[in-house]
Design a protein around this motif. Structure first.
Motif, PDB file in Angstrom:
ATOM      1  N   GLU A 128      33.987  33.314  47.064  1.00 48.11           N
ATOM      2  CA  GLU A 128      35.321  33.447  47.662  1.00 48.11           C
ATOM      3  C   GLU A 128      36.315  34.017  46.634  1.00 48.11           C
ATOM      4  O   GLU A 128      37.084  34.933  46.952  1.00 48.11           O
ATOM      5  N   LEU A 129      36.298  33.488  45.423  1.00 44.54           N
ATOM      6  CA  LEU A 129      37.197  34.012  44.379  1.00 44.54           C
ATOM      7  C   LEU A 129      36.917  35.494  44.125  1.00 44.54           C
ATOM      8  O   LEU A 129      37.844  36.302  43.988  1.00 44.54           O
ATOM      9  N   ALA A 130      35.632  35.847  44.087  1.00 38.31           N
ATOM     10  CA  ALA A 130      35.262  37.234  43.820  1.00 38.31           C
ATOM     11  C   ALA A 130      35.727  38.142  44.954  1.00 38.31           C
ATOM     12  O   ALA A 130      36.164  39.277  44.716  1.00 38.31           O
ATOM     13  N   ALA A 131      35.673  37.655  46.194  1.00 40.32           N
ATOM     14  CA  ALA A 131      36.117  38.466  47.333  1.00 40.32           C
ATOM     15  C   ALA A 131      37.619  38.683  47.278  1.00 40.32           C
ATOM     16  O   ALA A 131      38.116  39.787  47.541  1.00 40.32           O
ATOM     17  N   VAL A 132      38.373  37.622  46.926  1.00 41.25           N
ATOM     18  CA  VAL A 132      39.833  37.769  46.825  1.00 41.25           C
ATOM     19  C   VAL A 132      40.154  38.734  45.689  1.00 41.25           C
ATOM     20  O   VAL A 132      41.025  39.611  45.819  1.00 41.25           O
ATOM     21  N   LEU A 133      39.441  38.595  44.578  1.00 41.43           N
ATOM     22  CA  LEU A 133      39.665  39.510  43.453  1.00 41.43           C
ATOM     23  C   LEU A 133      39.333  40.947  43.847  1.00 41.43           C
ATOM     24  O   LEU A 133      40.042  41.888  43.464  1.00 41.43           O
ATOM     25  N   GLN A 166      41.850  46.244  44.623  1.00 38.56           N
ATOM     26  CA  GLN A 166      41.990  47.517  45.336  1.00 38.56           C
ATOM     27  C   GLN A 166      43.451  47.976  45.357  1.00 38.56           C
ATOM     28  O   GLN A 166      43.747  49.117  45.689  1.00 38.56           O
ATOM     29  N   ASP A 167      44.370  47.067  45.043  1.00 39.96           N
ATOM     30  CA  ASP A 167      45.794  47.386  45.011  1.00 39.96           C
ATOM     31  C   ASP A 167      46.131  47.936  43.623  1.00 39.96           C
ATOM     32  O   ASP A 167      46.028  47.231  42.615  1.00 39.96           O
ATOM     33  N   ALA A 168      46.543  49.201  43.589  1.00 40.38           N
ATOM     34  CA  ALA A 168      46.803  49.863  42.300  1.00 40.38           C
ATOM     35  C   ALA A 168      47.874  49.126  41.499  1.00 40.38           C
ATOM     36  O   ALA A 168      47.877  49.181  40.271  1.00 40.38           O
ATOM     37  N   GLY A 169      48.770  48.416  42.189  1.00 35.68           N
ATOM     38  CA  GLY A 169      49.824  47.686  41.499  1.00 35.68           C
ATOM     39  C   GLY A 169      49.284  46.469  40.757  1.00 35.68           C
ATOM     40  O   GLY A 169      49.721  46.144  39.659  1.00 35.68           O
ATOM     41  N   ARG A 170      48.334  45.788  41.391  1.00 34.07           N
ATOM     42  CA  ARG A 170      47.788  44.565  40.788  1.00 34.07           C
ATOM     43  C   ARG A 170      46.666  44.864  39.800  1.00 34.07           C
ATOM     44  O   ARG A 170      46.348  44.039  38.957  1.00 34.07           O
ATOM     45  N   ARG A 171      46.047  46.011  39.981  1.00 35.13           N
ATOM     46  CA  ARG A 171      44.781  46.272  39.275  1.00 35.13           C
ATOM     47  C   ARG A 171      44.850  46.133  37.752  1.00 35.13           C
ATOM     48  O   ARG A 171      44.037  45.403  37.177  1.00 35.13           O
ATOM     49  N   PRO A 172      45.817  46.798  37.082  1.00 37.00           N
ATOM     50  CA  PRO A 172      45.753  46.775  35.610  1.00 37.00           C
ATOM     51  C   PRO A 172      45.767  45.362  35.043  1.00 37.00           C
ATOM     52  O   PRO A 172      44.962  45.042  34.157  1.00 37.00           O
ATOM     53  N   ALA A 173      46.621  44.481  35.573  1.00 39.71           N
ATOM     54  CA  ALA A 173      46.713  43.120  35.033  1.00 39.71           C
ATOM     55  C   ALA A 173      45.417  42.350  35.273  1.00 39.71           C
ATOM     56  O   ALA A 173      44.955  41.618  34.387  1.00 39.71           O
ATOM     57  N   LEU A 174      44.830  42.540  36.465  1.00 40.02           N
ATOM     58  CA  LEU A 174      43.592  41.805  36.770  1.00 40.02           C
ATOM     59  C   LEU A 174      42.416  42.334  35.957  1.00 40.02           C
ATOM     60  O   LEU A 174      41.559  41.567  35.510  1.00 40.02           O
ATOM     61  N   LEU A 175      42.368  43.639  35.784  1.00 36.81           N
ATOM     62  CA  LEU A 175      41.299  44.195  34.943  1.00 36.81           C
ATOM     63  C   LEU A 175      41.393  43.626  33.537  1.00 36.81           C
ATOM     64  O   LEU A 175      40.396  43.206  32.951  1.00 36.81           O
ATOM     65  N   ALA A 176      42.618  43.577  33.022  1.00 40.25           N
ATOM     66  CA  ALA A 176      42.807  43.135  31.640  1.00 40.25           C
ATOM     67  C   ALA A 176      42.537  41.641  31.485  1.00 40.25           C
ATOM     68  O   ALA A 176      41.918  41.214  30.503  1.00 40.25           O
TER      69      ALA A 176
END
Lengths: 363, 198, 175
Positions: C120-125, C130-140
């Motif tokens: 479930e966590l992996a699906a939410v992630l 997929q949102d370009a706005g959220r992506r950089p922070a989550l990748l990091a």
């Protein structure tokens, strides 16, 4: 064969199961075995149960081993029963064992080969002397040495032979393989079905059959081209995504057995392969599987089929230990009516014989 | 993010898949054992148009990766079925194990009718109709019906009764039918005879 | 195989030497390849590890479950002779989950094993990434540290294997 429904015995069964639970736990003064301990410290038993249970899940296999009190065939049975409760999402992309992250890789055909001989965590070269140090609880062993790794993946030995044209290539095909868990086996079974049956087959049975081919029942002259054990990535393409994703990594053991083939009218003399692939670290099983796979190819290679290991029906219908134990152990079930009829028949025969004897004596 | 991702717009399936599929299976079993008797489903999925809840529930309960499905319900429904039932979708009605028809059911002669040796390998047609009403319409008889039973299915194509009689004439081969409207369903196994009552 | 436990410095150093099969650069020209990569990294991380990483990331958006989390099987296939036609080797337990964010973005997760919380966590992630706005922070905060730990674990295994490589003293080739 006939069976009779018999009522009664519930209390006896409950008491027997309660005793079984007590025996399973053993002396409560001793620490209970955890699944993590089984998974970590009886890892090869876990691997064998996953292979013969045809279901890869280390935690479930550890639970099955604990529940079965270490009876590995019973454990494989438990795992097979559990898998029937789960839906199947689909089939993976074929595992790429060529891209395996090698933990062990040896060849008996080439001493020097690209990537080298990597011994990995092996029993080979141990002296098979009981190590009483393990009987005493002590500190964990020192960490194994490490060295710089040049490459993670290594070419297959069969590829080296194939490049010279000395190894019969595997026919390229992406045909949907048959699945013996969905459709009952029919004979002759193609190689895909045979390999599936052997991969879940009993290690002991396959080991003995493989051994028989070496002792003259099947005229094999095999070499271990390569054994490799390590992690492979499992990829699956969910229909809702339309591309393959990685689901994780599993350990598998692969054995390529190289056998001579005299050639035929259409093919020059070359080597042929026997192939073994099993879940987990299962070297003996993968070797036995490769020997038997090659023996079962006798017919397609135009060789005589005269040894037990070459007979498809004999091998494939008897290699499954869950099926075998089911049919052997069913003899424990009540056969009261069957036996009663045999008893009556026997008494009748004896009475007839006795009467005939008396008549003869009287004449 | 990826243009190829066909999943946006997806709605959930059964809220609790195991109990819902079990209760729907029970309802289908009842419906097949008592032909023409209307069963009302309680646990329904959130299916996209044009799927009615009962028809969607029936397919979700019956179909899986091993059962090819034919449907005329359009791309949204197809994506939803593929996602929740995991079933392959086929264009040829004869290749399907289950058929889900909403507007234009295929000719009853087209789906797989099984073989004389294995008549149970036949297809089941889930047919969405406008309404189901007991006590009116056809007079049904046959196995599972003590005397007769009446059922009215609104919105069936013309000539259905004749096609159904032809289906029955192939016995033991033939297709079975599940009629669905809203949250209810009723079944016509191939052994049920229809008489149009005026 | 999941990463758990402490890394030592050698592991980290070796991970740089070691060939990692998936690209590690955070900027991917092909969106499918980028998504494939983070889904693969998430599939190898258990729920506890994901929660630890998420504690250092911006909060995840609310979601509704579309399917699952549910455990099922994937039939693992091998190839005859290693490189021939496919055959069915045996099944693997796999847990999957699909969710939808309020903006309609759908996230999917599939991972070996039976960890529903992980799926479930992996699906939410997956949806949030997929949102370009959220992506950089989550990748990091999530993906790159997980990828590094997984690479280090693979490197440690490769280093142990390399130490068991046989060095022959005669160099004659037998071919």
């Amino acid at each position: 064969m006939a069976y009779v429904a018999v009522k009664g015995g519930e209390r006896a069964i409950e008491a027997a199961h309660a005793w079984l639970a007590e025996e399973r736990r053993g002396d409560p003064a001793l620490a209970e075995l955890s699944l993590a301990q089984i998974e970590a410290q009886l890892g090869l038993a876990v691997d064998r149960v996953m292979a013969e249970g045809a279901c890869h899940d280390r935690g479930l296999a550890a639970l099955a081993i604990k529940q079965s009190r270490g009876d590995l065939i019973e454990a494989a049975f438990l795992l097979r029963a559990y898998r029937t409760t789960l839906a199947r999402f689909g089939a993976s992309e074929p595992l790429d064992t060529g891209a395996m992250r090698i933990r062990r890789r040896i060849s008996a055909t080439y001493k020097e080969l690209p990537g080298g001989q990597v011994l990995g965590p092996t029993f080979d070269y141990t002296h098979r002397l009981l190590d009483f140090a393990l009987a005493a609880e002590g500190a964990p062993p020192p960490p194994a040495p490490r060295a710089a790794a040049a490459e993670a993946t290594m070419p297959r030995v069969t590829g080296i032979l194939a490049a010279e044209g000395l190894m019969a290539p595997e026919p390229a095909s992406e045909a949907e393989p048959g699945d013996l868990t969905r459709e009952p086996l029919a004979f002759p079974a193609d190689r895909a079905l045979r390999l599936q049956a052997l991969a879940r087959g009993d290690e002991g049975f396959l080991l003995s059959l493989g051994y028989s081919t070496q002792r003259g029942y099947g005229n094999a002259h095999p070499f271990v081209g390569e054994i490799r054990m390590g992690a492979v990535t499992v990829e699956f393409a969910p229909p809702e995504l339309g591309f393959a994703i990685e689901l994780g990594e599993i350990t598998v053991t692969e054995c390529q057995m190289v056998n001579q083939f005299a050639g035929s009218k259409t093919e020059p003399p070359q080597f042929t392969r026997g192939y073994g692939l099993v879940f987990g670290h299962g070297e003996r099983k993968s070797m036995a599987m490769a020997l038997v796979d090659r023996a079962l190819r006798a017919e397609e290679l135009g060789e005589a089929v005269d040894a037990p290991a070459q007979v498809q029906e004999f091998v494939l219908l008897h290699c499954d230990n869950v099926e075998a134990t089911g049919f052997v152990e069913h003899l424990k079930l009540p056969h009261y009516v069957d036996f009663q009829s045999e008893l009556e028949k026997l008494r009748e025969l004896r009475a007839t014989a006795q009467m005939a004897g008396q008549r003869e004596a009287a004449e | 993010m990826t243009a190829a991702d066909p999943s946006p717009g997806l709605t959930p399936g059964f809220a609790a898949p195991v109990p819902a599929a079990q209760s729907c299976f029970r309802a289908l079993l009842e419906a097949m054992s008592r032909p023409g008797l209307i069963q009302t489903l309680t646990a329904l999925p959130e299916a996209p148009a044009p799927l009615a809840p009962a028809a969607a529930a029936a397919i979700l309960t019956l179909a899986d990766a091993d059962t090819p499905v034919w449907t005329d319900a359009g791309p949204a429904a197809e994506a939803w079925l593929r996602f929740h039932a995991g079933c392959p979708l086929v264009a040829d009605p004869a290749a399907a194990s289950f058929l889900l028809a909403t507007a234009s059911p295929p000719d009853l002669a087209l789906p797989d009718a099984g073989t004389e040796e294995e008549p149970h390998r036949s297809a089941t047609l889930v047919l969405q109709v406008a309404a189901l009403e007991a006590g009116a319409g056809w007079t049904l008889s046959g196995p599972g019906i003590e005397t007769t039973h009446r059922l009215h299915a609104a919105g069936l194509p013309a000539g259905f009764a004749a096609a159904w009689a032809a289906n029955a004439a192939r016995f033991p081969r033939g297709v079975d039918l599940v009629l669905c409207a809203g949250d209810s369903l009723a079944a016509l196994p191939r052994t049920t005879r229809l008489e149009e009552t005026r | 195989m999941r990463f758990c436990g402490e890394l030592n410095e050698l592991d980290v150093r070796l991970s740089r030497l070691y060939h990692v099969p998936m690209p590690t650069t955070p900027t991917e020209p092909d969106p499918t390849a980028a998504r494939r990569r983070w889904m693969g990294v998430l599939a190898r991380a258990d729920a506890a590890t994901l929660r630890t990483r998420l504690a250092e990331a911006p909060p995840l958006p609310p979601h509704t479950r579309l399917r699952g989390p549910e455990t099922g099987l994937v039939m693992a296939r091998g190839r005859q002779g290693g490189d021939g036609a496919p055959f069915n080797l045996g099944e693997i337990t796999v847990t999957r989950c699909s969710i939808r964010l309020q903006d309609g973005t759908v996230g999917h997760a599939y991972a070996t094993g039976r960890d529903s919380a992980q799926a479930e966590l992996a699906a939410v992630l997956d949806a949030a990434l997929q949102d370009a706005g959220r992506r950089p922070a989550l990748l990091a905060a999530v993906i790159e540290p997980l990828a590094a730990a997984q690479a280090a674990r693979r490197a440690a295994d490769a280093a142990r294997a390399a130490a068991t490589r046989v060095e022959f003293f005669t160099m004659a080739t037998m071919r």
